[in-house]
Design a protein around this motif. Structure first.
Motif, short mmCIF file in Angstrom:
data_model
loop_
_atom_site.label_atom_id
_atom_site.label_comp_id
_atom_site.label_asym_id
_atom_site.label_seq_id
_atom_site.Cartn_x
_atom_site.Cartn_y
_atom_site.Cartn_z
N LEU A 185 54.65 32.62 25.09
CA LEU A 185 54.03 31.36 24.67
C LEU A 185 54.76 30.15 25.26
CD1 LEU A 185 53.27 32.07 20.90
CD2 LEU A 185 51.68 32.15 22.83
N LYS A 186 55.94 30.38 25.79
CA LYS A 186 56.69 29.28 26.38
C LYS A 186 56.55 29.27 27.90
CE LYS A 186 60.03 29.13 22.60
NZ LYS A 186 59.37 27.96 21.98
N ALA A 187 55.62 30.05 28.42
CA ALA A 187 55.36 30.10 29.86
C ALA A 187 53.98 29.52 30.15
CB ALA A 187 55.45 31.55 30.35
N PRO A 188 53.76 29.02 31.36
CA PRO A 188 52.42 28.55 31.72
C PRO A 188 51.45 29.73 31.73
CG PRO A 188 53.84 28.63 33.66
CD PRO A 188 54.72 28.89 32.47
N LEU A 189 50.28 29.52 31.17
CA LEU A 189 49.29 30.58 31.11
C LEU A 189 47.93 29.99 31.48
CD1 LEU A 189 49.36 33.40 28.49
CD2 LEU A 189 47.22 32.68 29.52
N SER A 190 47.54 30.22 32.72
CA SER A 190 46.29 29.69 33.28
C SER A 190 45.42 30.86 33.70
CB SER A 190 46.60 28.77 34.47
OG SER A 190 45.41 28.26 35.02
N VAL A 191 44.27 31.01 33.06
CA VAL A 191 43.44 32.20 33.19
C VAL A 191 42.17 31.90 33.98
CG1 VAL A 191 42.19 34.00 31.92
CG2 VAL A 191 44.31 33.05 30.98
N TYR A 192 41.86 32.78 34.92
CA TYR A 192 40.62 32.72 35.69
C TYR A 192 39.71 33.82 35.16
CZ TYR A 192 37.63 32.45 39.91
OH TYR A 192 36.59 32.28 40.80
N GLU A 193 38.63 33.42 34.48
CA GLU A 193 37.70 34.39 33.89
C GLU A 193 36.64 34.75 34.91
OE1 GLU A 193 34.69 34.81 30.04
OE2 GLU A 193 34.86 32.92 31.12
N LEU A 194 36.36 36.05 35.05
CA LEU A 194 35.33 36.44 36.01
C LEU A 194 34.56 37.67 35.59
CD1 LEU A 194 36.65 38.31 39.12
CD2 LEU A 194 38.26 37.54 37.37
N HIS A 195 33.36 37.76 36.14
CA HIS A 195 32.46 38.90 35.97
C HIS A 195 32.50 39.67 37.29
CE1 HIS A 195 28.30 40.68 36.17
NE2 HIS A 195 28.65 41.05 34.96
N LEU A 196 32.96 40.91 37.23
CA LEU A 196 33.21 41.66 38.46
C LEU A 196 31.95 41.87 39.29
CD1 LEU A 196 35.74 44.32 37.12
CD2 LEU A 196 36.20 42.51 38.78
N GLY A 197 30.79 41.90 38.64
CA GLY A 197 29.57 42.17 39.37
C GLY A 197 29.00 40.99 40.12
N SER A 198 29.48 39.79 39.82
CA SER A 198 28.87 38.61 40.44
C SER A 198 29.87 37.60 40.97
CB SER A 198 27.93 37.92 39.44
OG SER A 198 28.62 37.55 38.25
N TRP A 199 31.15 37.95 40.98
CA TRP A 199 32.14 37.03 41.56
C TRP A 199 31.87 36.88 43.06
CZ3 TRP A 199 36.64 37.93 44.79
CH2 TRP A 199 37.41 36.77 44.98
N VAL A 200 31.74 38.01 43.71
CA VAL A 200 31.41 37.98 45.13
C VAL A 200 30.69 39.28 45.49
CG1 VAL A 200 33.56 39.02 45.96
CG2 VAL A 200 32.30 37.46 47.45
N ARG A 201 29.74 39.18 46.42
CA ARG A 201 29.08 40.35 47.00
C ARG A 201 29.03 40.16 48.51
NH1 ARG A 201 24.06 42.00 42.89
NH2 ARG A 201 25.23 41.76 40.94
N GLU A 202 28.81 41.25 49.21
CA GLU A 202 28.73 41.16 50.66
C GLU A 202 27.44 40.43 51.06
OE1 GLU A 202 31.10 41.69 52.47
OE2 GLU A 202 32.36 43.22 51.53
N ILE A 203 27.53 39.59 52.08
CA ILE A 203 26.37 38.81 52.53
C ILE A 203 25.24 39.72 52.98
CG2 ILE A 203 25.58 37.16 54.26
CD1 ILE A 203 28.35 35.90 54.19
N LYS A 242 45.21 27.66 29.32
CA LYS A 242 43.99 27.22 30.00
C LYS A 242 43.13 28.43 30.38
CE LYS A 242 47.01 23.84 30.30
NZ LYS A 242 47.20 22.91 29.19
N LEU A 243 41.80 28.22 30.37
CA LEU A 243 40.88 29.24 30.87
C LEU A 243 39.72 28.55 31.56
CD1 LEU A 243 39.71 32.58 29.51
CD2 LEU A 243 37.95 30.86 29.96
N LEU A 244 39.45 28.99 32.79
CA LEU A 244 38.37 28.43 33.59
C LEU A 244 37.52 29.57 34.13
CD1 LEU A 244 37.50 25.57 34.53
CD2 LEU A 244 38.75 26.00 36.66
N PHE A 245 36.21 29.45 33.99
CA PHE A 245 35.30 30.48 34.47
C PHE A 245 35.08 30.35 35.98
CE2 PHE A 245 30.80 32.12 34.90
CZ PHE A 245 31.15 33.46 34.74
N MET A 246 34.88 31.49 36.61
CA MET A 246 34.68 31.54 38.06
C MET A 246 33.56 30.59 38.50
SD MET A 246 32.71 35.22 38.43
CE MET A 246 30.93 35.31 38.08
N GLY A 247 33.79 29.96 39.62
CA GLY A 247 32.82 29.01 40.16
C GLY A 247 33.06 27.59 39.70
#
Length: 648
Positions: free
Chosen positions: A148-166, A475-480
């Motif tokens: 709790l005394k350390a920085p904790l910055s979270v990137y929330e993501l959905h594995l199926g839609s974070w990135v796909r091949e073009i 902190k928590l921030l959603f992908m995109g």
């Protein structure tokens, strides 16, 4: 002739703990285990179905015939059926054919299966979670990162839609392919942790994983258990923690799932006022049943132990704790004291937190998604609390987004939406979430929640992020959101990474990188993030100018930063009171051109030894429009700008 041989992995003590609700590693006993009996290799099966008349194993090895491989009921009235089938090995498809007390045959997937088929039938697979891990150094030191005394910055993501091949936009990437792209990205962006939306097996893509059928199975959409372990291992080797969304609140009514598992209400509460969720049309676990508690707490242990995850974010805690959640009068029954608290659910959550923290100590984090003001959620169980490590700060999120939706001319009428959180921000250990829930179902993406033209939208969002990253709490921030995704999140396709070709989106992404690095390297922003000594208002009431000024403080006397928010589109010359003997320097300006700001420089142009704002000294500073700036109290050594440098 029955082809199943007698065999057991259970001891009398196992059975005792299971029935008492205190067996927390049932995955070592239940399910399908490759074993050897009398020199013959095969698979041991065990399943809990106390109200069944008969249970057999069906699969691709016996043409799904429920008459050939019948399990034996244990003599101890535990309700467990078990047995050994010779010759079976990894990859065998199977289910349990459960004959109910009324003669109905239910074909059920294994609640403890480690893998499931990815089709409508969704049979279980005989599988393993063996993996040669290479994250020993991380595991030995992760208590420092998860503190709790350390920085904790979270990137929330959905594995199926974070990135796909073009060239294959409709196909999921494998966990290993995701690792190749995700690990360097998180490292460059400076997030300390990732949070995966549920990776447990689920049948329905639009549920995003929150309608789980295979609680012990990594979803095969993205590969094998070992593929997921590879992803986690690579994140750990690069100093990145992993949090999983965990859903002990409900489960769907799929025919092969937990619902009416042996023809009775086994896992769910029989009373629909407690056992059926009206919003999600799903079934609520019976938290008062000891065997169900053992199932759920063992499941939490499983992901923490077998998959080396560093934390669990517990979904829908509000719905668990409140008997009247989403119910009208007459649709719920008060508890024994006449209140609306689900006492069995509260006791379960206390047992869960006690068990996992006893097993893993401060190496892990539990986080509650809880939107009410339920008391003492992050206080220790021994002090009467529920025992979570953190709680999502939903009130802060709603107030903040409501404020930034307002036109700048109207913000003076809503000024204290941004100050209100300071009234309660130390009641719990809070994480500030800008999560997936805020960018779906017609709510608009974050960038389009902001008011004004394009420039103002991006300036507002940059200022919002300054406020978020400098506010007490994790902190928590959603992908995109880090680059200003313009469309609402769509789980069926990749994020719009092409937007980074545009300077305003690239600039926003650069700003989030720099804020992450400032948060991680400036002790003032994290050492006391859950302690009242780490925050002080300098100016909270300048309604007319929509200016907010506050100090963040570390443990050392000179670890002090000042945050100034100008939330109007006007450039302001502003006078600020400071302590005697202090000198200040600007280290961050969200209006900088590298963030696609207007380029108004924020400079301290006058220092006076005159009292102002109840301080003995003052400084004058120009404030850029719709911007957040960060000042640092000077030390003997000059602030090192290389701390926020990053790869371009």
């Amino acid at each position: 002739m029955n082809s199943v041989k007698t065999y057991t992995l259970f001891t009398d003590h196992d059975i005792y703990l299971f029935k008492e609700g205190r067996h927390y590693k049932l995955y070592d006993k239940f399910g399908a285990h490759s074993v050897e009996k009398d020199g013959v290799k095969g698979v041991y099966f065990s399943v809990w179905a106390p109200n069944a008349k008969k249970v057999s194993v069906i699969g691709n090895f016996n043409n799904w015939n429920h008459k050939d491989h019948i399990l034996y009921p244990r003599w101890d009235e535990s309700g467990i059926w078990e047995g050994f089938i010779a010759g079976l090995t990894w990859g065998t498809l199977y289910k349990y054919a459960v004959e109910t007390a009324h003669g109905e045959i239910l074909e059920k997937s294994d609640p403890y299966a480690l893998s499931w088929e990815q089709n409508l039938q969704a049979a279980s697979l005989v599988s393993t979670t063996w993996y040669e891990w290479d994250d020993k150094e991380w595991l030995e030191n992760r208590w420092k990162v998860n503190s709790l005394k350390a920085p904790l910055s979270v990137y929330e993501l959905h594995l199926g839609s974070w990135v796909r091949e073009i060239d294959a936009p409709k196909q999921f990437l494998n966990y290993r392919d995701i690792a190749k792209k995700l690990v360097p990205y998180i490292k460059e962006m400076g997030f300390t942790h990732v949070e995966f939306m549920p990776v447990m097996e689920y049948p329905y893509d639009p549920s995003w994983g929150y309608q789980i059928t295979g609680f012990y199975a990594a979803t095969s959409r993205f590969g094998s258990p070992q593929d997921l372990m590879f992803l986690i291992n690579e994140l750990h080797k690069n100093g990145i923690g992993v949090i999983l969304d965990w859903v002990p609140s409900h489960f769907p009514g799929d025919a092969n799932g937990l619902h009416r598992f042996d023809g009775s209400f086994l896992y769910e509460h029989e009373d629909p006022r407690k056992g059926f969720h009206p919003d999600w049309k799903s079934y609520i676990f019976n938290y008062g049943r000891n065997e169900v508690k053992s199932f759920l707490i063992s499941n939490a242990m499983f992901w923490l132990e077998r998959y080396h995850v560093d934390g669990l974010r517990v979904d829908a805690v509000t719905s668990m704790l409140h008997l009247d959640y989403s119910r009208n009068e007459g649709e719920w029954e008060p508890n024994m004291y006449g209140g609306n608290v689900n006492l069995e659910a509260k006791a379960f959550l206390q047992e869960f937190n006690t068990a996992v923290y006893k097993e893993f100590g401060d190496n892990i984090i539990t986080i509650a998604e809880e939107s009410s003001d339920f008391p003492m959620l992050t206080k220790p169980v021994h002090a009467g609390g529920v025992g979570f490590g953190m709680k999502w700060m939903m009130g802060w999120m709603h107030d903040t987004l409501d404020y930034f939706k307002e036109d700048s001319a109207n913000r003076k009428f809503h000024h204290h939406k941004l100050t209100f959180a300071s009234m309660y921000m130390y009641n719990e250990n809070y994480m500030m979430p800008l999560s997936h829930d805020e960018v779906v179902h017609g709510k608009a993406s974050l960038i389009y929640k902001m008011r004004g033209d394009e420039w103002q939208k991006f300036a507002n969002l940059r200022a919002l992020y300054v406020y978020m990253f400098t506010h007490p709490g994790a902190k928590l921030l959603f992908m995109g959101d880090e680059f200003g995704q313009t469309s609402e999140w769509n789980f069926t396709q990749s994020l719009d990474w092409h937007l980074l070709e545009y300077p305003v989106h690239k600039g926003l992404q650069t700003l989030v990188k720099d804020l992450n690095h400032i948060y991680r390297y400036e002790a003032a922003f994290y050492e006391n993030q859950f302690d009242p000594s780490g925050f002080e208002w300098v100016e909270a009431d300048d309604v007319e100018n929509s200016v907010y000024i506050y100090l963040r403080k570390g443990k050392k006397r000179d670890d002090v930063c000042m945050v100034i928010l100008n939330l109007t589109p006007r450039v302001l010359d502003y006078k600020i009171g400071v302590n005697a003997g202090t000198q200040w320097e600007v280290i961050f300006n969200s209006d900088d051109e590298k963030y696609s700001g207007s380029g108004v420089k924020s400079e301290i142009f006058l220092e006076k030894n005159e009292e102002w704002m109840n301080h003995p000294k003052s400084i004058s500073i120009n404030l850029p429009p719709l911007a957040g700036i960060i000042l640092r109290q000077k030390k003997d050594k000059k602030y090192k700008l290389h701390r926020i440098k990053h790869k371009r």
